[in-house]
Scaffold this active site. Structure first.
Site, PDB file in Angstrom:
ATOM      1  N   GLY A  30      19.597  38.987  65.892  1.00 54.56           N
ATOM      2  CA  GLY A  30      18.613  39.620  65.015  1.00 54.56           C
ATOM      3  C   GLY A  30      17.276  39.724  65.719  1.00 54.56           C
ATOM      4  O   GLY A  30      17.211  39.786  66.954  1.00 54.56           O
ATOM      5  N   CYS A  31      16.201  39.745  64.953  1.00 55.45           N
ATOM      6  CA  CYS A  31      14.857  39.828  65.518  1.00 55.45           C
ATOM      7  C   CYS A  31      14.637  38.686  66.502  1.00 55.45           C
ATOM      8  O   CYS A  31      14.841  37.522  66.178  1.00 55.45           O
ATOM      9  CB  CYS A  31      13.819  39.775  64.406  1.00 55.45           C
ATOM     10  SG  CYS A  31      12.118  39.751  64.994  1.00 55.45           S
ATOM     11  N   PHE A  32      14.214  39.017  67.708  1.00 55.71           N
ATOM     12  CA  PHE A  32      14.147  37.992  68.755  1.00 55.71           C
ATOM     13  C   PHE A  32      13.051  36.960  68.561  1.00 55.71           C
ATOM     14  O   PHE A  32      13.089  35.899  69.167  1.00 55.71           O
ATOM     15  CB  PHE A  32      14.114  38.575  70.150  1.00 55.71           C
ATOM     16  CG  PHE A  32      13.140  39.688  70.471  1.00 55.71           C
ATOM     17  CD1 PHE A  32      11.964  39.904  69.789  1.00 55.71           C
ATOM     18  CD2 PHE A  32      13.444  40.548  71.523  1.00 55.71           C
ATOM     19  CE1 PHE A  32      11.093  40.928  70.124  1.00 55.71           C
ATOM     20  CE2 PHE A  32      12.577  41.570  71.884  1.00 55.71           C
ATOM     21  CZ  PHE A  32      11.398  41.759  71.169  1.00 55.71           C
ATOM     22  N   TRP A  33      12.076  37.209  67.708  1.00 55.48           N
ATOM     23  CA  TRP A  33      10.981  36.246  67.531  1.00 55.48           C
ATOM     24  C   TRP A  33      11.477  34.906  66.999  1.00 55.48           C
ATOM     25  O   TRP A  33      11.169  33.852  67.551  1.00 55.48           O
ATOM     26  CB  TRP A  33       9.925  36.796  66.596  1.00 55.48           C
ATOM     27  CG  TRP A  33       9.201  38.014  67.078  1.00 55.48           C
ATOM     28  CD1 TRP A  33       9.089  38.466  68.363  1.00 55.48           C
ATOM     29  CD2 TRP A  33       8.484  38.937  66.268  1.00 55.48           C
ATOM     30  NE1 TRP A  33       8.336  39.612  68.396  1.00 55.48           N
ATOM     31  CE2 TRP A  33       7.950  39.927  67.121  1.00 55.48           C
ATOM     32  CE3 TRP A  33       8.238  39.028  64.902  1.00 55.48           C
ATOM     33  CZ2 TRP A  33       7.184  40.987  66.653  1.00 55.48           C
ATOM     34  CZ3 TRP A  33       7.479  40.084  64.440  1.00 55.48           C
ATOM     35  CH2 TRP A  33       6.953  41.050  65.306  1.00 55.48           C
ATOM     36  N   GLU A  74      17.871  43.237  70.947  1.00 57.48           N
ATOM     37  CA  GLU A  74      16.793  42.266  71.135  1.00 57.48           C
ATOM     38  C   GLU A  74      17.460  40.937  71.455  1.00 57.48           C
ATOM     39  O   GLU A  74      18.286  40.457  70.685  1.00 57.48           O
ATOM     40  CB  GLU A  74      15.933  42.146  69.873  1.00 57.48           C
ATOM     41  CG  GLU A  74      15.114  43.374  69.586  1.00 57.48           C
ATOM     42  CD  GLU A  74      14.117  43.176  68.443  1.00 57.48           C
ATOM     43  OE1 GLU A  74      13.889  42.018  68.025  1.00 57.48           O
ATOM     44  OE2 GLU A  74      13.582  44.191  67.977  1.00 57.48           O
TER      45      GLU A  74
END
Length: 182
Positions: free
Chosen positions: A26-29, A70
């Site tokens: 998912g979102c890499f953050w 990502e």
């Protein structure tokens, strides 16, 4: 460039006993934050992996024209944390049955991926997928859609994405697992 949290070099000076694996969940953050907190992880950095275009921008990746996911490069000390523990954290941090999305984050850049840096990692990743699939089956989830392969090309994301949640503690993080644990 240095890691915002640890102060270590992102792209060099890794210890002799280090290994690297590239993960997309998912979102890499949020994924990066999870892994930089694990004991034995030397350094992390976010990247774009698994696509066709060289050195893509965030805007290009989000547009869907590059085919990249990502991802997070996890460089770890194999004498402190083993690949199996890295993979366990990966499986438990997201829902690998969702295909081209994670929660409200929709698009191929949010797909679940494991890009390995050796044949032995590839074998461990494939075996761990089979074990976690059994756990998910018992809990009523669908089939794992995670892409597992040897890494071909990966490009570091822009500097402002690196350790984003360290620099922006109240920043967006949609990371949610299935509630199933190995």
């Amino acid at each position: 460039m240095k890691h915002y949290i640890s102060g270590r070099e992102l792209f060099s000076d890794y210890p002799d006993n280090s290994e690297q694996i590239i993960l997309g969940a998912g979102c890499f953050w949020g994924v990066e934050k999870l892994f930089w907190q694990l004991d034995g992880v030397w350094v992390t950095y976010v990247s774009y992996s698994g696509g066709q275009r060289n050195d893509p921008s965030y805007e290009e990746v989000c547009s869907g024209v590059t085919g990249h996911a990502e991802t997070v490069h996890v460089i770890f000390n194999s004498e402190i944390i083993c690949t199996d523990k890295i993979l366990r954290a990966f499986w438990e941090c997201h829902d690998p049955t969702q295909g081209m999305r994670q929660g409200n984050d929709i698009g191929e850049q949010y797909r679940s991926t494991i890009y390995c840096t050796s044949q032995s990692q590839l074998e461990l990743a494939t075996r761990s997928k089979e074990v976690f699939q059994q756990t998910l089956d018992h809990a009523g989830f669908g089939k794992i859609t995670t892409e597992i392969d040897l890494i071909k090309k990966s490009f570091p994301a822009e500097e402002y994405h690196q350790q984003y949640l360290g620099k922006n503690p109240n920043g967006y993080c949609n990371m949610q697992g299935t509630g199933c644990f190995l």
